[in-house]
Design a protein around this motif. Structure first.
Motif, PDB file in Angstrom:
ATOM      1  N   LEU A   1      37.997  17.969  16.471  1.00 15.91           N
ATOM      2  CA  LEU A   1      37.276  18.976  15.689  1.00 15.91           C
ATOM      3  C   LEU A   1      38.047  20.285  15.637  1.00 15.91           C
ATOM      4  O   LEU A   1      38.105  20.957  14.597  1.00 15.91           O
ATOM      5  N   SER A   2      38.650  20.654  16.755  1.00 11.44           N
ATOM      6  CA  SER A   2      39.437  21.885  16.809  1.00 11.44           C
ATOM      7  C   SER A   2      40.616  21.808  15.842  1.00 11.44           C
ATOM      8  O   SER A   2      40.910  22.770  15.113  1.00 11.44           O
ATOM      9  N   ARG A   3      41.268  20.661  15.820  1.00 12.89           N
ATOM     10  CA  ARG A   3      42.395  20.485  14.914  1.00 12.89           C
ATOM     11  C   ARG A   3      41.942  20.512  13.454  1.00 12.89           C
ATOM     12  O   ARG A   3      42.624  21.084  12.594  1.00 12.89           O
TER      13      ARG A   3
ATOM     14  N   SER B   1      27.178  19.747  11.134  1.00 12.31           N
ATOM     15  CA  SER B   1      26.031  19.102  11.783  1.00 12.31           C
ATOM     16  C   SER B   1      26.361  18.793  13.220  1.00 12.31           C
ATOM     17  O   SER B   1      27.516  18.706  13.614  1.00 12.31           O
ATOM     18  N   GLU B   2      25.303  18.620  14.018  1.00 11.75           N
ATOM     19  CA  GLU B   2      25.477  18.240  15.410  1.00 11.75           C
ATOM     20  C   GLU B   2      25.725  16.749  15.511  1.00 11.75           C
ATOM     21  O   GLU B   2      25.490  15.985  14.581  1.00 11.75           O
ATOM     22  N   ARG B   3      26.191  16.336  16.663  1.00 13.51           N
ATOM     23  CA  ARG B   3      26.458  14.914  16.886  1.00 13.51           C
ATOM     24  C   ARG B   3      25.159  14.111  16.778  1.00 13.51           C
ATOM     25  O   ARG B   3      24.113  14.516  17.244  1.00 13.51           O
TER      26      ARG B   3
ATOM     27  N   LEU C   1      31.658  17.041   9.141  1.00 17.02           N
ATOM     28  CA  LEU C   1      32.366  18.247   8.749  1.00 17.02           C
ATOM     29  C   LEU C   1      32.343  18.333   7.227  1.00 17.02           C
ATOM     30  O   LEU C   1      31.976  17.375   6.543  1.00 17.02           O
ATOM     31  N   GLU C   2      32.770  19.471   6.723  1.00 16.30           N
ATOM     32  CA  GLU C   2      32.856  19.652   5.276  1.00 16.30           C
ATOM     33  C   GLU C   2      34.100  20.447   4.950  1.00 16.30           C
ATOM     34  O   GLU C   2      34.456  21.382   5.658  1.00 16.30           O
ATOM     35  N   GLY C   3      34.775  20.042   3.874  1.00 14.09           N
ATOM     36  CA  GLY C   3      35.977  20.770   3.476  1.00 14.09           C
ATOM     37  C   GLY C   3      36.641  20.128   2.279  1.00 14.09           C
ATOM     38  O   GLY C   3      36.163  19.114   1.748  1.00 14.09           O
TER      39      GLY C   3
ATOM     40  N   VAL D   1      32.940  14.814   5.667  1.00 15.99           N
ATOM     41  CA  VAL D   1      33.790  14.022   6.551  1.00 15.99           C
ATOM     42  C   VAL D   1      33.000  13.681   7.811  1.00 15.99           C
ATOM     43  O   VAL D   1      32.486  14.571   8.486  1.00 15.99           O
ATOM     44  N   TYR D   2      32.902  12.380   8.106  1.00 16.91           N
ATOM     45  CA  TYR D   2      32.161  11.922   9.273  1.00 16.91           C
ATOM     46  C   TYR D   2      33.142  11.393  10.317  1.00 16.91           C
ATOM     47  O   TYR D   2      33.929  10.481  10.036  1.00 16.91           O
TER      48      TYR D   2
END
Length: 225
Positions: free
Chosen positions: A70-72, A82-84, A91-93, A103-104
């Motif tokens: 996630l950091s990367r 969203s939370e796990r 994620l979104e982008g 992105v899941y």
């Protein structure tokens, strides 16, 4: 003397309370702690990612802990939205020229190890746009990875003699559209498809499955037998 011991007892109790409060205050929630940004040397991390033998998503190896991945991804401009939930994080982008993709990130069951990435491209309500997304992605994948190892593109519903978009989209929403193209590399598999969600939302989808960590999933499943 009695007053002295009473005073000493009070001091000890106060210090003990302060120590306990400090521990409670500094102890983070286990799940949040696991997802705290991982501080690493950017140059060294870039070299490590480049040398990784795992399948890569936007240049990031599909491997390592969820927090590290996630950091990367955040450094690539993605936002955690969203939370796990059930070993999946969202994620979104922007990705491959498409805006606001979902992105899941999936990890192995009961393990903090990233193994699969699913990208859901923008929802489309017209066949020409939906197929256009699929066709564009397929062409780019062929250019990068070569010919696919398998490709199925057909409608399982009976459409009669009409090819009108209304009927085509109706078939997609009912799950009657089977458009799936799979690419295979030494590091893993990439699957492109047309999908629908809840019979309403139709979109192109990409799934990146790392080979090495995928084998770990299979081994774990076999061990259960």
């Amino acid at each position: 003397m009695k007053k002295f011991f009473t005073f000493l007892l009070v001091v000890v109790l106060v210090l003990l309370c302060l120590r306990i409060a400090g521990v409670w205050k500094s102890k983070p929630d286990d799940e949040n702690k696991a997802l705290e940004p991982v501080e690493v040397d950017a140059t060294a991390d870039s070299v490590a990612m480049e040398q990784s033998t795992h399948l890569k998503f936007k240049g990031v190896p599909i491997d390592g802990s969820l927090a590290q991945f996630l950091s990367r991804m955040q450094s690539k401009g993605f936002e955690v939205t969203s939370e796990r939930k059930d070993e999946i994080h969202r994620l979104e982008g922007d990705f491959a020229g498409f805006k606001q993709c979902e992105v899941y990130v999936s990890t192995l069951d009961n393990q903090d190890l990233v193994s699969r990435i699913t990208v859901c491209f923008p929802i489309q309500d017209q066949w020409k746009n939906l197929y256009g997304d699929y066709k564009t992605l397929k062409e780019m994948l062929v250019e990068k990875y070569g010919r696919p190892v398998s490709c199925v593109e057909r409608f399982t519903d009976y459409l009669g003699n009409t090819g009108e978009e209304t009927y085509l989209m109706h078939s997609v929403s009912r799950g009657g559209c089977k458009y799936v193209t799979r690419f295979s590399t030494d590091e893993g598999d990439i699957t492109l498809s047309i999908e629908q969600r809840e019979g309403l939302y139709c979109f192109a989808q990409l799934v990146y499955q790392d080979k090495e960590n995928g084998q770990a999933v299979r081994k774990s499943a076999i061990d259960d037998l």
